[in-house]
Design an enzyme around this catalytic site. Structure first.
Site, PDB file in Angstrom:
ATOM      1  N   ASP A  62      -2.251   8.490   3.349  1.00  0.00           N
ATOM      2  CA  ASP A  62      -3.542   8.731   2.703  1.00  0.00           C
ATOM      3  C   ASP A  62      -4.667   8.934   3.713  1.00  0.00           C
ATOM      4  OD1 ASP A  62      -2.536   8.634   0.145  1.00  0.00           O
ATOM      5  OD2 ASP A  62      -3.025   6.515  -0.165  1.00  0.00           O
TER       6      ASP A  62
ATOM      7  N   GLY B   1      -1.536  11.362 -10.029  1.00  0.00           N
ATOM      8  CA  GLY B   1      -0.095  11.295  -9.892  1.00  0.00           C
ATOM      9  C   GLY B   1       0.419   9.872 -10.037  1.00  0.00           C
TER      10      GLY B   1
END
Length: 430
Positions: free
Chosen positions: A318, A91
């Site tokens: 993350d 992405g």
């Protein structure tokens, strides 16, 4: 991949170059004039995808040992690609390239694997179209066709979604505008793009106050090639930090890790939980703070339930899969809210975390925007990576904490961000 329980973890772990910084280094070096030598460029599959796409845009990129050498073509020197640019699972590659391609005078197309084609791109399309690009999509998702224009129009964009990728795409597009483009962040996100722009000679005006950060870049900016070195990836370090924190008697050292303040929330969390973790030999290399992280197990006593929500989530997005595993070891567990962005990552990470924790016996509750994990006795079972590198690596750590053998299906997806993860992981397990 089969993981057996451990007693402790010990060793010095050399981590791959930071993935986020590597993407940005390659892209900005391509927009610069001259040759840039990038040391410790990430070997992750996603970053190699960025290199491949840049080559198809006419950028000369070579390898010199462990370094990558990029011959920049300038801000508008890219070549119209002969085929659709394949962004694979990345992405970051797609969203940042969108910003560059929006300011070119040709049409280009971007696509990716099945997972990437499910990820939202409208959040990037909207500001880039306000700047003058035309972007066709599949209901806001890839594949994309971008009809660029040069120059673009400068805009002032207030971030509605907390995302460094949206910000970075706009700032890259801003380099090909007339005037000054401004991005306003109510919640600050990782600032690698701003730091990298400054490294290549771009003046970035940043104003910070309690409720927003204002970032401004002029379209008159020129990028000049300049060699740099990528620090080790703190998101990769998080798996080893938490593994060490969870076992009494552990001692793990992680050299040359990027300790950018926008990325060290995981360090702050462990300190707040009583972990013996410290940053040594702090320095700054190529405009990025670095240091040696040392973690000695285990965790302190935590009388209150840990609740992570609000602005802190942006700095931990993350690391939330491995934080979920950490929650099973805390006296009062852990609760994560305001993390709905996990639903649109490489997989639906909230669903994947909850499913896998249940498989290994954890007491976990799923929310639309997060999850709650109670202290649990884990038992080895078969878990699924769901094709997501961070899920695979998080449950490798869970396997160390579980009784009996844990098997991870689709474990090879760890190569997306950390080739050789399991070999490195095995090296420190005692």
């Amino acid at each position: 991949m089969k993981i057996n329980p451990a007693n402790s973890v010990h060793g010095i772990v050399d981590l791959p170059g930071d993935k986020s910084i590597s993407h940005r280094a390659a892209l900005l070096a391509a927009m610069a004039v001259g040759d840039t030598r990038i040391e410790n460029f990430s070997t992750a599959a996603d970053c190699q995808t960025t290199i491949k796409c840049l080559k198809e845009l006419g950028v000369d990129i070579s390898h010199d040992g462990s370094a990558v050498v990029v011959t920049g073509v300038g801000k508008t020197g890219f070549r119209r690609p002969e085929r659709t640019l394949d962004c694979g699972n990345s992405g970051t590659t797609m969203r940042l390239l969108m910003g560059i391609l929006a300011g070119q005078d040709f049409e280009s197309s971007l696509s990716g694997d099945e997972s990437l084609q499910k990820r939202p791109m409208q959040r990037v399309i909207d500001p880039l179209e306000k700047m003058g690009a035309r972007i066709n999509s599949n209901n806001g998702k890839p594949p994309l066709t971008i009809t660029g224009t040069n120059p673009l129009q400068s805009i002032e964009h207030v971030q509605q979604i907390v995302s460094a990728q949206i910000k970075s795409s706009i700032l890259l597009a801003a380099l090909n505008t007339e005037g000054v483009t401004v991005v306003i962040e109510p919640i600050a996100t990782r600032d690698h793009t701003e730091r990298m722009l400054e490294w290549f000679g771009v003046e970035v005006q940043i104003e910070r106050n309690e409720d927003r950060t204002r970032i401004a870049v002029s379209g008159d900016s020129r990028l000049t090639a300049r060699d740099l070195k990528i620090p080790a990836d703190i998101s990769s370090a998080a798996f080893f930090m938490i593994a060490a924190a969870c076992f009494n008697g552990s001692d793990v050292t992680l050299p040359n890790v990027g300790v950018n303040p926008t990325r060290t929330a995981i360090f702050d969390l462990l300190v707040s939980l009583g972990a013996n973790v410290e940053i040594l030999d702090a320095d700054e290399i190529c405009n990025e703070p670095v240091g040696k992280i040392r973690v000695r197990g285990g965790l302190g006593s935590c009388d209150n339930k840990v609740i992570l929500d609000g602005p802190v989530i942006a700095g931990l997005i993350d690391e939330l899969p491995i934080i979920a595993v950490l929650g099973t070891q805390l006296d009062q567990g852990i609760e994560v809210r305001d993390a709905g962005e996990l639903r649109v990552k490489e997989t639906d990470r909230i669903a994947a975390i909850v499913e896998n924790l249940k498989r290994i016996g954890a007491d976990v509750t799923e929310f639309e925007d997060g999850f709650k994990v109670e202290r649990s006795w884990l038992k080895g079972s078969v878990v699924d990576s769901f094709g997501d590198h961070r899920i695979a690596m998080a449950f490798a750590v869970a396997g160390l904490l579980a009784e009996g053998e844990t098997e991870i299906t689709g474990a090879e997806c760890a190569d997306i961000s950390f080739p050789g993860f399991y070999e490195t992981f095995g090296y420190i397990v005692k």
